[in-house]
Design a protein around this motif. Structure first.
Motif, PDB file in Angstrom:
ATOM      1  N   CYS A  57       0.777  -1.793   0.333  1.00 36.01           N
ATOM      2  CA  CYS A  57       0.304   0.179  -0.061  1.00 36.01           C
ATOM      3  C   CYS A  57       0.658   1.093   0.069  1.00 36.01           C
ATOM      4  O   CYS A  57       0.635   2.206  -0.636  1.00 36.01           O
ATOM      5  CB  CYS A  57      -0.429   0.105   1.123  1.00 36.01           C
ATOM      6  N   MET A  60       2.328   1.670  -3.070  1.00 36.63           N
ATOM      7  CA  MET A  60       1.359   1.859  -4.505  1.00 36.63           C
ATOM      8  C   MET A  60       0.397   3.354  -4.389  1.00 36.63           C
ATOM      9  O   MET A  60       0.084   4.439  -5.308  1.00 36.63           O
ATOM     10  CB  MET A  60      -0.154   1.229  -4.188  1.00 36.63           C
ATOM     11  N   SER A  63       3.964   5.267  -5.983  1.00 36.08           N
ATOM     12  CA  SER A  63       3.513   5.588  -7.331  1.00 36.08           C
ATOM     13  C   SER A  63       1.959   6.874  -7.683  1.00 36.08           C
ATOM     14  O   SER A  63       1.992   7.205  -8.515  1.00 36.08           O
ATOM     15  CB  SER A  63       2.897   4.674  -7.851  1.00 36.08           C
ATOM     16  N   SER A  64       0.570   6.412  -6.972  1.00 34.95           N
ATOM     17  CA  SER A  64      -0.178   6.971  -7.487  1.00 34.95           C
ATOM     18  C   SER A  64       0.312   8.484  -6.467  1.00 34.95           C
ATOM     19  O   SER A  64      -0.330   9.719  -8.480  1.00 34.95           O
ATOM     20  CB  SER A  64      -1.129   6.969  -6.276  1.00 34.95           C
ATOM     21  N   SER A  73      -3.105   8.807  -3.753  1.00 34.99           N
ATOM     22  CA  SER A  73      -2.141   8.272  -2.886  1.00 34.99           C
ATOM     23  C   SER A  73      -2.709   8.818  -1.248  1.00 34.99           C
ATOM     24  O   SER A  73      -1.793   8.539  -0.506  1.00 34.99           O
ATOM     25  CB  SER A  73      -0.877   9.688  -3.267  1.00 34.99           C
ATOM     26  N   LEU A  76      -4.223   5.060  -0.185  1.00 38.01           N
ATOM     27  CA  LEU A  76      -3.513   4.144   0.096  1.00 38.01           C
ATOM     28  C   LEU A  76      -2.389   4.360   1.106  1.00 38.01           C
ATOM     29  O   LEU A  76      -1.720   3.647   1.895  1.00 38.01           O
ATOM     30  CB  LEU A  76      -2.931   4.440  -1.822  1.00 38.01           C
TER      31      LEU A  76
END
Length: 108
Positions: A57, A60, A63-64, A73, A76
């Protein structure tokens, strides 16, 4: 001319004026809160499947953020925080149970 004194006759580059211009209409990026360090530290707790979910999480979330999805973002990142806290609690419970069983058994 002393250092730190600005010369009004010197022209500044457009890039420098953008850095100090507070009147820009662009929306600033919110700060990144992926809790990556916390989730990496939770990998030391003995609740491995939960630790891995928190770490995924967190990655990710980063990355978002770098893709421009700030709401995703933030969501997560909060999930990574909650799962990391759950992992710490589960890990402490497992350690407490193991210590209790180990020190209360009678060796013959």
């Amino acid at each position: 001319m002393a250092l730190g004194v600005l010369n009004p006759q010197m022209k500044s580059s457009p890039r420098e004026s953008e850095c100090f211009d507070n009147s820009s209409t662009e929306e600033k990026e919110p700060p990144l809160k992926s809790y990556l360090l916390l989730t990496m530290l939770t990998c030391l707790c003995p609740a491995y499947p939960v630790n891995i979910v928190a770490l995924v999480c967190s990655v990710m979330s980063r990355s978002s953020y770098y893709n421009g999805d700030y709401d995703g973002s933030r969501r997560l990142g909060k999930n990574a925080l909650y799962v990391a806290i759950a992992s710490i609690i589960i890990g402490l419970l497992i350690i407490a149970i193991i210590c209790t069983v180990h020190f209360t058994t009678i060796n013959h």
